[in-house]
Motif scaffolding. Structure first.
Motif: not given
Length: 174
Positions: A8-14, A25-27, A109-110, A125-128
């Motif tokens: 899984k990729g990132a779901e939250n950015i702090f 949230k990334i979404e 990620g890249i 895309d990177f965060f996902k």
């Protein structure tokens, strides 16, 4: 790594800036990128971080070409390691201060986002593709880096437009 279906990729950015801390949230960012309509939480975050709606949308939508073979070689070179090391001070797994782990996460990620998106990526895309559920961004370090990048860009433009370019290209009359 590329074929793992349960990664899984990132779901939250702090976001951190001194004692200031917020998350999103990334979404929510993805929805904003698609609809151009920010959620109330995103509106508040833009206000607090002094970010304009159009600028944020442009940043989230900006795609760059990242050829897999070339970028993989670059990121595994000495210059690439220095680059990744510096980025790992800005973007890192939340609450994990391990430089080596952070560097590997950015590289992953890249490359994964490039692989998944026809060798073109944008920030979302990177965060996902980032291999951690929670990503931290140090806004102070990001600001300092952006200032350095801008001055480096100006320096490169100066030298690329200078008489030294003519000398390098062999077009000088001397």
């Amino acid at each position: 790594l590329f074929l793992s279906s349960n990664a899984k990729g990132a779901e939250n950015i702090f976001l951190y800036k001194g004692t200031f801390s917020r998350s999103i949230k990334i979404e929510e960012l993805n929805k904003f990128q698609i609809t151009k309509k920010p959620s109330n939480k995103l509106k508040n975050l833009m206000k607090v971080t002094n970010q304009k709606e159009k600028n944020l949308h442009d940043i989230l939508s900006y795609k760059i070409e990242v050829p897999l073979k070339t970028s993989s070689r670059l990121m595994n070179s000495q210059i690439g390691e220095v680059f990744l090391s510096r980025i790992s001070k800005i973007i890192y797994p939340n609450k994990i201060s391990n430089k080596e782990l952070s560097t590997k996460a950015i590289r992953s990620g890249i490359l994964l986002s490039s692989f998944n998106n026809n060798q073109k990526i944008n920030l979302l895309d990177f965060f996902k593709a980032y291999p951690n559920k929670n990503v931290a961004i140090d806004l102070n370090a990001l600001s300092k880096t952006l200032k350095k990048v801008e001055s480096l860009k100006e320096l490169i433009e100066f030298y690329s437009n200078s008489p030294f370019k003519k000398l390098k290209d062999g077009r000088s009359s001397t």
